[in-house]
Design a protein around this motif. Structure first.
Motif, PDB file in Angstrom:
ATOM      1  N   ALA A 289       0.824  -1.222   0.000  1.00  0.00           N
ATOM      2  CA  ALA A 289       0.000   0.000   0.000  1.00  0.00           C
ATOM      3  C   ALA A 289       0.849   1.260   0.000  1.00  0.00           C
ATOM      4  CB  ALA A 289      -0.918  -0.005   1.223  1.00  0.00           C
ATOM      5  N   ARG A 290       2.182   1.090  -0.024  1.00  0.00           N
ATOM      6  CA  ARG A 290       3.068   2.247   0.107  1.00  0.00           C
ATOM      7  C   ARG A 290       4.029   2.379  -1.079  1.00  0.00           C
ATOM      8  NH1 ARG A 290       2.654   4.305   5.269  1.00  0.00           N
ATOM      9  NH2 ARG A 290       1.180   3.131   6.525  1.00  0.00           N
ATOM     10  N   GLU A 291       3.556   1.948  -2.230  1.00  0.00           N
ATOM     11  CA  GLU A 291       4.348   2.118  -3.448  1.00  0.00           C
ATOM     12  C   GLU A 291       4.361   3.596  -3.858  1.00  0.00           C
ATOM     13  OE1 GLU A 291       6.125  -0.125  -4.738  1.00  0.00           O
ATOM     14  OE2 GLU A 291       5.321  -1.958  -3.845  1.00  0.00           O
ATOM     15  N   TRP A 292       5.411   3.990  -4.562  1.00  0.00           N
ATOM     16  CA  TRP A 292       5.574   5.382  -4.978  1.00  0.00           C
ATOM     17  C   TRP A 292       4.968   5.681  -6.346  1.00  0.00           C
ATOM     18  CZ3 TRP A 292       7.351   9.422  -2.154  1.00  0.00           C
ATOM     19  CH2 TRP A 292       7.965   9.121  -0.926  1.00  0.00           C
ATOM     20  N   THR A 293       4.486   4.661  -7.032  1.00  0.00           N
ATOM     21  CA  THR A 293       4.056   4.850  -8.418  1.00  0.00           C
ATOM     22  C   THR A 293       2.935   5.878  -8.565  1.00  0.00           C
ATOM     23  OG1 THR A 293       2.692   2.873  -8.113  1.00  0.00           O
ATOM     24  CG2 THR A 293       4.802   2.591  -9.241  1.00  0.00           C
ATOM     25  N   GLY A 294       2.024   5.926  -7.604  1.00  0.00           N
ATOM     26  CA  GLY A 294       0.905   6.860  -7.725  1.00  0.00           C
ATOM     27  C   GLY A 294       1.046   8.119  -6.897  1.00  0.00           C
ATOM     28  N   ALA A 295       2.215   8.297  -6.240  1.00  0.00           N
ATOM     29  CA  ALA A 295       2.357   9.424  -5.315  1.00  0.00           C
ATOM     30  C   ALA A 295       2.281  10.770  -6.014  1.00  0.00           C
ATOM     31  CB  ALA A 295       3.684   9.307  -4.562  1.00  0.00           C
ATOM     32  N   GLY A 296       2.927  10.893  -7.164  1.00  0.00           N
ATOM     33  CA  GLY A 296       2.918  12.175  -7.870  1.00  0.00           C
ATOM     34  C   GLY A 296       1.512  12.579  -8.289  1.00  0.00           C
ATOM     35  N   ALA A 297       0.774  11.629  -8.874  1.00  0.00           N
ATOM     36  CA  ALA A 297      -0.592  11.938  -9.320  1.00  0.00           C
ATOM     37  C   ALA A 297      -1.500  12.267  -8.137  1.00  0.00           C
ATOM     38  CB  ALA A 297      -1.152  10.751 -10.103  1.00  0.00           C
ATOM     39  N   ALA A 298      -1.311  11.573  -7.016  1.00  0.00           N
ATOM     40  CA  ALA A 298      -2.128  11.847  -5.830  1.00  0.00           C
ATOM     41  C   ALA A 298      -1.866  13.256  -5.302  1.00  0.00           C
ATOM     42  CB  ALA A 298      -1.838  10.811  -4.746  1.00  0.00           C
ATOM     43  N   HIS A 299      -0.602  13.679  -5.305  1.00  0.00           N
ATOM     44  CA  HIS A 299      -0.288  15.035  -4.858  1.00  0.00           C
ATOM     45  C   HIS A 299      -0.823  16.078  -5.833  1.00  0.00           C
ATOM     46  CE1 HIS A 299       2.382  13.072  -1.963  1.00  0.00           C
ATOM     47  NE2 HIS A 299       2.509  14.236  -1.366  1.00  0.00           N
ATOM     48  N   LEU A 300      -0.734  15.797  -7.130  1.00  0.00           N
ATOM     49  CA  LEU A 300      -1.266  16.748  -8.116  1.00  0.00           C
ATOM     50  C   LEU A 300      -2.761  16.958  -7.916  1.00  0.00           C
ATOM     51  CD1 LEU A 300      -1.070  18.540 -10.597  1.00  0.00           C
ATOM     52  CD2 LEU A 300      -1.200  16.480 -12.033  1.00  0.00           C
ATOM     53  N   ALA A 301      -3.498  15.879  -7.604  1.00  0.00           N
ATOM     54  CA  ALA A 301      -4.931  16.013  -7.356  1.00  0.00           C
ATOM     55  C   ALA A 301      -5.195  16.937  -6.168  1.00  0.00           C
ATOM     56  CB  ALA A 301      -5.551  14.635  -7.114  1.00  0.00           C
ATOM     57  N   VAL A 302      -4.362  16.831  -5.133  1.00  0.00           N
ATOM     58  CA  VAL A 302      -4.504  17.722  -3.971  1.00  0.00           C
ATOM     59  C   VAL A 302      -4.190  19.160  -4.371  1.00  0.00           C
ATOM     60  CG1 VAL A 302      -3.539  18.295  -1.705  1.00  0.00           C
ATOM     61  CG2 VAL A 302      -4.072  15.919  -2.268  1.00  0.00           C
ATOM     62  N   TYR A 303      -3.133  19.364  -5.146  1.00  0.00           N
ATOM     63  CA  TYR A 303      -2.783  20.717  -5.582  1.00  0.00           C
ATOM     64  C   TYR A 303      -3.939  21.348  -6.349  1.00  0.00           C
ATOM     65  CZ  TYR A 303       2.084  19.234  -4.643  1.00  0.00           C
ATOM     66  OH  TYR A 303       3.241  18.772  -4.062  1.00  0.00           O
ATOM     67  N   ARG A 304      -4.537  20.594  -7.259  1.00  0.00           N
ATOM     68  CA  ARG A 304      -5.644  21.149  -8.046  1.00  0.00           C
ATOM     69  C   ARG A 304      -6.856  21.449  -7.158  1.00  0.00           C
ATOM     70  NH1 ARG A 304      -3.965  21.391 -13.053  1.00  0.00           N
ATOM     71  NH2 ARG A 304      -2.808  19.708 -14.072  1.00  0.00           N
ATOM     72  N   ALA A 305      -7.105  20.596  -6.156  1.00  0.00           N
ATOM     73  CA  ALA A 305      -8.209  20.856  -5.224  1.00  0.00           C
ATOM     74  C   ALA A 305      -7.952  22.129  -4.426  1.00  0.00           C
ATOM     75  CB  ALA A 305      -8.387  19.659  -4.284  1.00  0.00           C
ATOM     76  N   ALA A 306      -6.696  22.334  -3.994  1.00  0.00           N
ATOM     77  CA  ALA A 306      -6.357  23.538  -3.234  1.00  0.00           C
ATOM     78  C   ALA A 306      -6.502  24.786  -4.100  1.00  0.00           C
ATOM     79  CB  ALA A 306      -4.934  23.432  -2.695  1.00  0.00           C
ATOM     80  N   LEU A 307      -6.068  24.706  -5.359  1.00  0.00           N
ATOM     81  CA  LEU A 307      -6.203  25.851  -6.277  1.00  0.00           C
ATOM     82  C   LEU A 307      -7.669  26.161  -6.537  1.00  0.00           C
ATOM     83  CD1 LEU A 307      -3.328  24.956  -8.748  1.00  0.00           C
ATOM     84  CD2 LEU A 307      -3.471  27.047  -7.361  1.00  0.00           C
ATOM     85  N   SER A 308      -8.471  25.113  -6.691  1.00  0.00           N
ATOM     86  CA  SER A 308      -9.894  25.320  -6.922  1.00  0.00           C
ATOM     87  C   SER A 308     -10.551  25.967  -5.714  1.00  0.00           C
ATOM     88  CB  SER A 308     -10.568  23.985  -7.224  1.00  0.00           C
ATOM     89  OG  SER A 308     -11.965  24.125  -7.359  1.00  0.00           O
ATOM     90  N   ARG A 309     -10.184  25.503  -4.528  1.00  0.00           N
ATOM     91  CA  ARG A 309     -10.757  26.079  -3.309  1.00  0.00           C
ATOM     92  C   ARG A 309     -10.345  27.529  -3.135  1.00  0.00           C
ATOM     93  NH1 ARG A 309     -13.141  24.127   1.177  1.00  0.00           N
ATOM     94  NH2 ARG A 309     -12.851  25.251   3.146  1.00  0.00           N
ATOM     95  N   ALA A 310      -9.058  27.820  -3.408  1.00  0.00           N
ATOM     96  CA  ALA A 310      -8.598  29.204  -3.299  1.00  0.00           C
ATOM     97  C   ALA A 310      -9.274  30.095  -4.326  1.00  0.00           C
ATOM     98  CB  ALA A 310      -7.075  29.253  -3.483  1.00  0.00           C
ATOM     99  N   GLY A 311      -9.518  29.539  -5.511  1.00  0.00           N
ATOM    100  CA  GLY A 311     -10.183  30.321  -6.549  1.00  0.00           C
ATOM    101  C   GLY A 311     -11.608  30.649  -6.202  1.00  0.00           C
ATOM    102  N   SER A 312     -12.225  29.820  -5.356  1.00  0.00           N
ATOM    103  CA  SER A 312     -13.608  30.084  -4.934  1.00  0.00           C
ATOM    104  C   SER A 312     -13.686  31.088  -3.803  1.00  0.00           C
ATOM    105  CB  SER A 312     -14.271  28.775  -4.498  1.00  0.00           C
ATOM    106  OG  SER A 312     -13.711  28.311  -3.277  1.00  0.00           O
ATOM    107  N   GLY A 313     -12.481  31.501  -3.299  1.00  0.00           N
ATOM    108  CA  GLY A 313     -12.449  32.495  -2.228  1.00  0.00           C
ATOM    109  C   GLY A 313     -12.620  31.914  -0.851  1.00  0.00           C
ATOM    110  N   VAL A 314     -12.512  30.569  -0.713  1.00  0.00           N
ATOM    111  CA  VAL A 314     -12.695  29.902   0.578  1.00  0.00           C
ATOM    112  C   VAL A 314     -11.352  29.513   1.151  1.00  0.00           C
ATOM    113  CG1 VAL A 314     -13.720  27.938   1.774  1.00  0.00           C
ATOM    114  CG2 VAL A 314     -14.942  29.016  -0.124  1.00  0.00           C
ATOM    115  N   ARG A 315     -11.090  29.858   2.391  1.00  0.00           N
ATOM    116  CA  ARG A 315      -9.852  29.502   3.068  1.00  0.00           C
ATOM    117  C   ARG A 315     -10.149  28.482   4.141  1.00  0.00           C
ATOM    118  NH1 ARG A 315      -4.606  30.656   1.885  1.00  0.00           N
ATOM    119  NH2 ARG A 315      -4.974  32.910   1.693  1.00  0.00           N
ATOM    120  N   ALA A 316      -9.335  27.414   4.236  1.00  0.00           N
ATOM    121  CA  ALA A 316      -9.569  26.383   5.242  1.00  0.00           C
ATOM    122  C   ALA A 316      -9.445  26.964   6.641  1.00  0.00           C
ATOM    123  CB  ALA A 316      -8.578  25.248   5.064  1.00  0.00           C
TER     124      ALA A 316
END
Length: 337
Positions: free
Chosen positions: A310-337
């Motif tokens: 469950a700790r392979e590195w193969t999907g780590a980059g894509a998983a982080h990119l998904a988080v980055y895009r979610a953070a950018l989308s949230r910031a673009g909506s004007g919402v801060r955690a």
């Protein structure tokens, strides 16, 4: 989709960089849609980036040593960075390695660290037990099997080994005291890793004085030295007073060595994940009986290697990119955690 240009809080990886950071940086650079900008104050204050990915904010503010003038300068630079991020509303992703503020942080340092917390848009959790005050995604800490490839030692029966940075919360003093009460002369103890202070190293040296079964090595371990040290052990002992996430546990497991760790929900989950016989636990203060019981249990039959699938590195980059895009989308909506 456009490329996400991410400023990471680590500098360009070198031979002394935490392997987790080096492997993650490499995984991100292999991922289409991500451009990594490693940290410098010039890049942070004047560079162009889409968001910030923070790991240990205390490193950004210079917590942990250095000349006073240099530390004060880093506080000023960190404050300027925080002002820039606040004014520009740049989203920040934070990987939660530690769940509490550093114990040695002063009042101003704590204020800066809390400011980083307030600006965090999305958190990356290394396990499902970590609580988050805002949006969060769990991405498990990857294994080190592809990293620690140096020559392995022959296992020494009865060898207990602590490895890693020696800090007060890691309970190395208690490990030495518990070991000194073990009467069996065939059991030995090794302590290897850089100490956070000269005073702590001196304390441990005093506690171990007079017992030839204890071997102390205070200092940085190269990757090959770490491999040789860990694989010589019959049992790796991490006597932390508090443990939530630990790369050292995964380093030992990646090298096929069983580990003794505090009894916590996170470690119970890890024990179930990797299979029986690899994770042994103690409750409360570490004792002689706990050491001997774990050593005995580590000698029971088990699989040839722990399950780290469950700790392979193969999907780590894509998983982080998904988080980055979610953070950018949230910031673009004007919402801060």
């Amino acid at each position: 989709m456009s490329t996400v240009r991410v400023l990471t809080s680590n500098r360009e990886p070198s031979s002394t960089t935490n392997p987790y950071i080096t492997m993650l940086t490499a995984a991100l650079r292999r991922t289409p849609g991500v451009e990594v900008v490693t940290f410098s104050y010039r890049a942070a204050l004047f560079g162009r980036y889409s968001l910030v990915h923070l790991h240990w904010p205390e490193t950004v503010i210079g917590l942990g040593g250095g000349r006073r003038a240099g530390v004060l300068g880093r506080w000023v630079l960190a404050a300027l960075l925080l002002v820039r991020l606040t004014v520009t509303r740049t989203p920040m992703v934070r990987t939660v390695h530690n769940v509490e503020l550093p114990a040695d942080a002063g009042r101003l340092q704590r204020a800066l660290l809390r400011w980083f917390d307030r600006l965090t848009t999305h958190r990356i959790l290394l396990n499902d037990r970590t609580e988050s005050p805002g949006p969060a995604t769990t991405i498990p800490h990857g294994h080190y099997r592809d990293w620690y490839t140096g020559p392995r030692s022959t296992m020494l029966p009865g060898r207990l080994q602590y490895v890693g940075l020696v800090r007060r919360y890691k309970g190395v003093e208690g490990l030495v005291e518990a070991f000194r009460s073990v009467a069996d002369g065939s059991v030995t103890l090794g302590i290897a890793g850089a100490a956070s202070t000269h005073e702590l190293a001196a304390t441990i040296t005093t506690l171990a004085d007079g017992d030839p079964r204890v071997t102390l090595r205070f200092g940085f371990l190269s990757d090959d030295e770490l491999v040789a040290t860990v694989t010589a052990a019959e049992l790796v002992v991490l006597p932390y007073r508090f443990m939530h996430n630990s790369g050292t546990v995964l380093a030992a497991l990646s090298l096929d060595r069983p580990v003794l760790v505090p009894d916590t929900p996170v470690n119970a989950d890890l024990a179930a994940e990797v299979g029986p016989g690899w994770i042994h636990t103690f409750a409360g203060d570490l004792t002689r009986d706990a050491l001997l019981a774990a050593l005995s249990a580590a000698r029971e039959p088990r699989t040839a290697a722990p399950d780290l699938g469950a700790r392979e590195w193969t999907g780590a980059g894509a998983a982080h990119l998904a988080v980055y895009r979610a953070a950018l989308s949230r910031a673009g909506s004007g919402v801060r955690a």
